[in-house]
Design a protein around this motif. Structure first.
Motif, PDB file in Angstrom:
ATOM      1  N   THR A   1      39.563  34.683  44.458  1.00 35.18           N
ATOM      2  CA  THR A   1      39.979  35.843  45.251  1.00 35.18           C
ATOM      3  C   THR A   1      41.384  35.683  45.809  1.00 35.18           C
ATOM      4  O   THR A   1      42.043  36.675  46.112  1.00 35.18           O
ATOM      5  CB  THR A   1      39.003  36.082  46.410  1.00 35.18           C
ATOM      6  OG1 THR A   1      38.957  34.913  47.226  1.00 35.18           O
ATOM      7  CG2 THR A   1      37.620  36.410  45.905  1.00 35.18           C
TER       8      THR A   1
ATOM      9  N   ARG B   1      41.713  42.553  45.151  1.00 38.76           N
ATOM     10  CA  ARG B   1      40.354  43.004  45.441  1.00 38.76           C
ATOM     11  C   ARG B   1      40.381  44.526  45.463  1.00 38.76           C
ATOM     12  O   ARG B   1      41.372  45.120  45.873  1.00 38.76           O
ATOM     13  CB  ARG B   1      39.881  42.483  46.806  1.00 38.76           C
ATOM     14  CG  ARG B   1      39.883  40.976  46.971  1.00 38.76           C
ATOM     15  CD  ARG B   1      38.915  40.253  46.046  1.00 38.76           C
ATOM     16  NE  ARG B   1      37.537  40.611  46.232  1.00 38.76           N
ATOM     17  CZ  ARG B   1      36.671  39.966  47.020  1.00 38.76           C
ATOM     18  NH1 ARG B   1      37.067  38.926  47.705  1.00 38.76           N
ATOM     19  NH2 ARG B   1      35.420  40.361  47.109  1.00 38.76           N
TER      20      ARG B   1
ATOM     21  N   GLN C   1      43.107  48.951  46.971  1.00 42.05           N
ATOM     22  CA  GLN C   1      43.143  47.544  46.586  1.00 42.05           C
ATOM     23  C   GLN C   1      44.043  46.771  47.532  1.00 42.05           C
ATOM     24  O   GLN C   1      44.894  47.347  48.200  1.00 42.05           O
ATOM     25  CB  GLN C   1      43.621  47.379  45.146  1.00 42.05           C
ATOM     26  CG  GLN C   1      45.066  47.736  44.918  1.00 42.05           C
ATOM     27  CD  GLN C   1      45.478  47.571  43.466  1.00 42.05           C
ATOM     28  OE1 GLN C   1      44.663  47.506  42.559  1.00 42.05           O
ATOM     29  NE2 GLN C   1      46.777  47.502  43.236  1.00 42.05           N
TER      30      GLN C   1
ATOM     31  N   LYS D   1      34.088  40.728  43.113  1.00 38.64           N
ATOM     32  CA  LYS D   1      35.521  41.034  43.191  1.00 38.64           C
ATOM     33  C   LYS D   1      35.747  42.481  43.608  1.00 38.64           C
ATOM     34  O   LYS D   1      36.603  42.775  44.428  1.00 38.64           O
ATOM     35  CB  LYS D   1      36.171  40.768  41.841  1.00 38.64           C
ATOM     36  CG  LYS D   1      37.636  41.089  41.803  1.00 38.64           C
ATOM     37  CD  LYS D   1      38.204  40.853  40.424  1.00 38.64           C
ATOM     38  CE  LYS D   1      39.600  41.417  40.336  1.00 38.64           C
ATOM     39  NZ  LYS D   1      40.089  41.448  38.980  1.00 38.64           N
ATOM     40  N   ASP D   2      34.990  43.392  43.035  1.00 38.40           N
ATOM     41  CA  ASP D   2      35.058  44.799  43.391  1.00 38.40           C
ATOM     42  C   ASP D   2      33.908  45.130  44.324  1.00 38.40           C
ATOM     43  O   ASP D   2      32.755  44.860  44.003  1.00 38.40           O
ATOM     44  CB  ASP D   2      34.977  45.694  42.150  1.00 38.40           C
ATOM     45  CG  ASP D   2      36.170  45.519  41.233  1.00 38.40           C
ATOM     46  OD1 ASP D   2      37.243  45.106  41.704  1.00 38.40           O
ATOM     47  OD2 ASP D   2      36.034  45.809  40.035  1.00 38.40           O
TER      48      ASP D   2
END
Length: 137
Positions: free
Chosen positions: A27, A32, A71, A108-109
């Motif tokens: 990360t 992200r 993001q 991640k999402d």
């Protein structure tokens, strides 16, 4: 020179250890993404106002089945915390959409579904929206 299987295992682990460290902290090196989807039902407008401690993402109006996406990149120097005010049908709910302590090593999402009864986060391990916050009206 004879190489034992113990030596091969040791050197293999030695070569793989940097990859394991990087994968644990993926990360830090990637963006992200946060998605918030209006699943309130046909005809119900969802208004979203998201921000963190330094940046206001503005007000977004979503029709049924529309989503808002933003993001950001993790920062080693600062703690990241995004929250949103959600309003529809004269109701207000606050939602923490990203908390570094809670979500740093989660998917991640981060995909949120907003319904009339709860907000749910998509779990990439179970492939379901099973991390839910119920509203207290």
């Amino acid at each position: 020179m004879v190489i034992s299987s113990t030596h091969i295992l040791f050197f293999s682990l030695l070569l793989l250890s940097p990859l394991m460290v990087v994968s644990r902290f993926w990360t830090i090196f990637t963006y992200r993404h946060v998605y918030i989807r209006n699943d309130l039902g046909n005809g119900t407008l969802l208004t979203i106002h998201c921000k963190d401690q330094h940046k206001d993402l503005g007000v977004q109006k979503l029709n049924y089945e529309e989503e808002f996406k933003f993001q950001f990149k993790s920062n080693l120097k600062a703690f990241i915390f995004y929250f949103c005010a959600l309003t529809w049908d004269h109701k207000l709910s606050m939602l923490v959409v990203f908390d570094e302590n809670r979500d740093a090593h989660f998917c991640k999402d981060l995909k949120w579904s907003v319904t009339k009864y709860q907000t749910c986060l998509f779990n990439c391990d179970t492939q379901k929206y099973d991390r839910c916050n119920h509203y207290n009206y």
